[in-house]
Design a protein around this motif. Structure first.
Motif, PDB file in Angstrom:
ATOM      1  N   GLU A 173       0.863  -1.186   0.000  1.00 43.47           N
ATOM      2  CA  GLU A 173       0.000   0.000   0.000  1.00 43.47           C
ATOM      3  C   GLU A 173       0.897   1.232   0.000  1.00 43.47           C
ATOM      4  O   GLU A 173       1.322   1.716   1.060  1.00 43.47           O
ATOM      5  CB  GLU A 173      -0.924  -0.008   1.217  1.00 43.47           C
ATOM      6  CG  GLU A 173      -1.897  -1.188   1.215  1.00 43.47           C
ATOM      7  CD  GLU A 173      -2.806  -1.174   2.434  1.00 43.47           C
ATOM      8  OE1 GLU A 173      -2.626  -0.281   3.293  1.00 43.47           O
ATOM      9  OE2 GLU A 173      -3.683  -2.052   2.522  1.00 43.47           O
ATOM     10  N   PRO A 174       1.225   1.747  -1.178  1.00 44.08           N
ATOM     11  CA  PRO A 174       2.163   2.880  -1.267  1.00 44.08           C
ATOM     12  C   PRO A 174       1.645   4.103  -0.516  1.00 44.08           C
ATOM     13  O   PRO A 174       0.447   4.408  -0.533  1.00 44.08           O
ATOM     14  CB  PRO A 174       2.250   3.147  -2.779  1.00 44.08           C
ATOM     15  CG  PRO A 174       1.788   1.863  -3.421  1.00 44.08           C
ATOM     16  CD  PRO A 174       0.763   1.289  -2.495  1.00 44.08           C
ATOM     17  N   ALA A 175       2.573   4.795   0.130  1.00 47.48           N
ATOM     18  CA  ALA A 175       2.208   5.998   0.885  1.00 47.48           C
ATOM     19  C   ALA A 175       2.510   7.270   0.115  1.00 47.48           C
ATOM     20  O   ALA A 175       2.080   8.350   0.517  1.00 47.48           O
ATOM     21  CB  ALA A 175       2.957   6.008   2.219  1.00 47.48           C
ATOM     22  N   ASN A 176       3.247   7.165  -0.985  1.00 47.51           N
ATOM     23  CA  ASN A 176       3.585   8.357  -1.775  1.00 47.51           C
ATOM     24  C   ASN A 176       3.869   7.934  -3.218  1.00 47.51           C
ATOM     25  O   ASN A 176       3.835   6.739  -3.549  1.00 47.51           O
ATOM     26  CB  ASN A 176       4.790   9.086  -1.168  1.00 47.51           C
ATOM     27  CG  ASN A 176       5.951   8.136  -0.895  1.00 47.51           C
ATOM     28  OD1 ASN A 176       6.383   7.410  -1.794  1.00 47.51           O
ATOM     29  ND2 ASN A 176       6.440   8.145   0.353  1.00 47.51           N
ATOM     30  N   ALA A 177       4.147   8.912  -4.054  1.00 46.68           N
ATOM     31  CA  ALA A 177       4.366   8.635  -5.474  1.00 46.68           C
ATOM     32  C   ALA A 177       5.612   7.781  -5.697  1.00 46.68           C
ATOM     33  O   ALA A 177       5.647   6.940  -6.602  1.00 46.68           O
ATOM     34  CB  ALA A 177       4.489   9.946  -6.246  1.00 46.68           C
ATOM     35  N   ARG A 202       6.525   0.131  -6.519  1.00 51.17           N
ATOM     36  CA  ARG A 202       5.622  -1.033  -6.508  1.00 51.17           C
ATOM     37  C   ARG A 202       5.272  -1.462  -7.928  1.00 51.17           C
ATOM     38  O   ARG A 202       5.322  -2.650  -8.261  1.00 51.17           O
ATOM     39  CB  ARG A 202       4.349  -0.696  -5.747  1.00 51.17           C
ATOM     40  CG  ARG A 202       3.283  -1.794  -5.791  1.00 51.17           C
ATOM     41  CD  ARG A 202       2.015  -1.335  -5.078  1.00 51.17           C
ATOM     42  NE  ARG A 202       0.978  -2.348  -5.132  1.00 51.17           N
ATOM     43  CZ  ARG A 202       0.103  -2.490  -6.127  1.00 51.17           C
ATOM     44  NH1 ARG A 202       0.182  -1.672  -7.178  1.00 51.17           N
ATOM     45  NH2 ARG A 202      -0.812  -3.438  -6.099  1.00 51.17           N
ATOM     46  N   ASP A 203       4.918  -0.514  -8.768  1.00 55.08           N
ATOM     47  CA  ASP A 203       4.553  -0.849 -10.153  1.00 55.08           C
ATOM     48  C   ASP A 203       5.732  -1.478 -10.894  1.00 55.08           C
ATOM     49  O   ASP A 203       5.553  -2.416 -11.673  1.00 55.08           O
ATOM     50  CB  ASP A 203       4.082   0.411 -10.888  1.00 55.08           C
ATOM     51  CG  ASP A 203       2.761   0.941 -10.345  1.00 55.08           C
ATOM     52  OD1 ASP A 203       2.074   0.186  -9.630  1.00 55.08           O
ATOM     53  OD2 ASP A 203       2.434   2.112 -10.625  1.00 55.08           O
ATOM     54  N   HIS A 204       6.928  -0.963 -10.642  1.00 52.63           N
ATOM     55  CA  HIS A 204       8.107  -1.495 -11.314  1.00 52.63           C
ATOM     56  C   HIS A 204       8.415  -2.908 -10.827  1.00 52.63           C
ATOM     57  O   HIS A 204       8.780  -3.791 -11.636  1.00 52.63           O
ATOM     58  CB  HIS A 204       9.312  -0.592 -11.080  1.00 52.63           C
ATOM     59  CG  HIS A 204      10.505  -0.977 -11.882  1.00 52.63           C
ATOM     60  ND1 HIS A 204      11.657  -1.490 -11.315  1.00 52.63           N
ATOM     61  CD2 HIS A 204      10.735  -0.954 -13.224  1.00 52.63           C
ATOM     62  CE1 HIS A 204      12.543  -1.760 -12.260  1.00 52.63           C
ATOM     63  NE2 HIS A 204      12.016  -1.439 -13.433  1.00 52.63           N
ATOM     64  N   MET A 205       8.258  -3.163  -9.539  1.00 51.98           N
ATOM     65  CA  MET A 205       8.493  -4.511  -9.025  1.00 51.98           C
ATOM     66  C   MET A 205       7.506  -5.511  -9.619  1.00 51.98           C
ATOM     67  O   MET A 205       7.879  -6.628  -9.990  1.00 51.98           O
ATOM     68  CB  MET A 205       8.414  -4.510  -7.490  1.00 51.98           C
ATOM     69  CG  MET A 205       9.648  -3.949  -6.804  1.00 51.98           C
ATOM     70  SD  MET A 205       9.627  -4.204  -5.002  1.00 51.98           S
ATOM     71  CE  MET A 205       8.425  -2.971  -4.507  1.00 51.98           C
ATOM     72  N   ILE A 206       6.250  -5.117  -9.731  1.00 48.94           N
ATOM     73  CA  ILE A 206       5.248  -6.012 -10.319  1.00 48.94           C
ATOM     74  C   ILE A 206       5.576  -6.284 -11.786  1.00 48.94           C
ATOM     75  O   ILE A 206       5.483  -7.432 -12.258  1.00 48.94           O
ATOM     76  CB  ILE A 206       3.839  -5.403 -10.168  1.00 48.94           C
ATOM     77  CG1 ILE A 206       3.431  -5.386  -8.689  1.00 48.94           C
ATOM     78  CG2 ILE A 206       2.823  -6.180 -10.999  1.00 48.94           C
ATOM     79  CD1 ILE A 206       2.110  -4.699  -8.422  1.00 48.94           C
TER      80      ILE A 206
END
Length: 257
Positions: A146-150, A156-160
């Motif tokens: 659950e990202p807390a900032n940009a 997170r998007d890059h890891m996925i």
């Protein structure tokens, strides 16, 4: 021991091809001993030339196909190792404490590939179920973030995305690493050796003729050996080392020890 085994298998291919050619040639000479065959060298030469051209074309096409698959596997392995490194490093950038389990999972995943999956693929047993389980754990951890900032959202998007790239590379490794040389190829290759040897029945078994035939057969044996080796790049005699994975594992396993 590995190099000795490669030399042993290569010697068998070369010696076997030479022995097959000479045996076929001498057998043909024996069957035609009552009728002098030396009157037809021009026709025999034309036939051998045509069969030899087709035989060489088949060997060249299959060799190129296997070599391309071998090189693609090298690329897939390097791509997968790069994606693993990105996930591991991005987890540290996101939160080195909270995502330590994700980093440890990637370490375990890499170790499983090196120690279990690579030998398993060499035995044609497919991809490791344990490696898939490790990937599933890492993917679930990334999805639950659950990202807390940009910044964290981008990480997170890059890891996925990189975990998707790992899964794709795994499937491509399995596809390109499986034996792809059909039994019919070996039939065509050996048939070419036999027919070419038969075509020389009209030439006397003089020493220089036997030497030239042996040299041609030996080179054919070398090509067949290379095709055989490249057909399963996970196993000897042309086993591809998971070097990118091993180098990565040395780097990412040290902090966790």
């Amino acid at each position: 021991m590995g190099h000795l085994y490669d030399i042993f298998v290569g010697t068998i291919f070369i010696a076997g091809t030479v022995a097959l050619s000479l045996a076929v040639y001498l057998t043909a000479r024996w069957f035609t001993r009552k009728a002098p065959p030396d009157r037809h060298p021009e026709m025999a030469g034309a036939m051998v030339m045509r069969i030899g051209a087709l035989h060489g074309l088949i060997l060249a096409l299959v060799f190129a196909q296997e070599m391309a698959g071998y090189q693609r596997l090298e690329t897939h392995t390097a791509t997968e190792a790069s994606a693993i490194a990105d996930v591991y490093n991005d987890a540290a950038r996101y939160d080195p404490v909270a995502l330590m389990p994700l980093q440890q999972t990637m370490v375990s995943y890499t170790r499983e590939i090196i120690e279990s999956e690579w030998p398993s693929l060499g035995r044609d047993e497919g991809l490791s179920a344990e490696a898939w389980l490790q990937w599933e754990r890492a993917y679930a951890m990334a999805l639950d973030l659950e990202p807390a900032n940009a910044r964290q959202t981008s990480l997170r998007d890059h890891m996925i995305a990189q975990l998707h790239a790992i899964a794709t590379a795994r499937n491509l490794r399995d596809a390109d690493g499986s034996g792809s040389v059909f039994v019919l190829f070996w039939f065509a290759a050996l048939s070419g050796v036999v027919l070419i040897a038969l075509g020389y029945y009209s030439h006397r078994p003089e020493p220089h003729n036997l030497v030239l035939m042996s040299l041609f057969s030996a080179y054919t044996g070398v090509i067949l050996f290379l095709i055989y080796g490249f057909s399963n790049p996970y196993a000897a005699p042309a086993a591809l080392s998971p070097a990118p994975m091993e180098r990565l594992y040395e780097q990412i396993s040290a902090p966790s020890q």
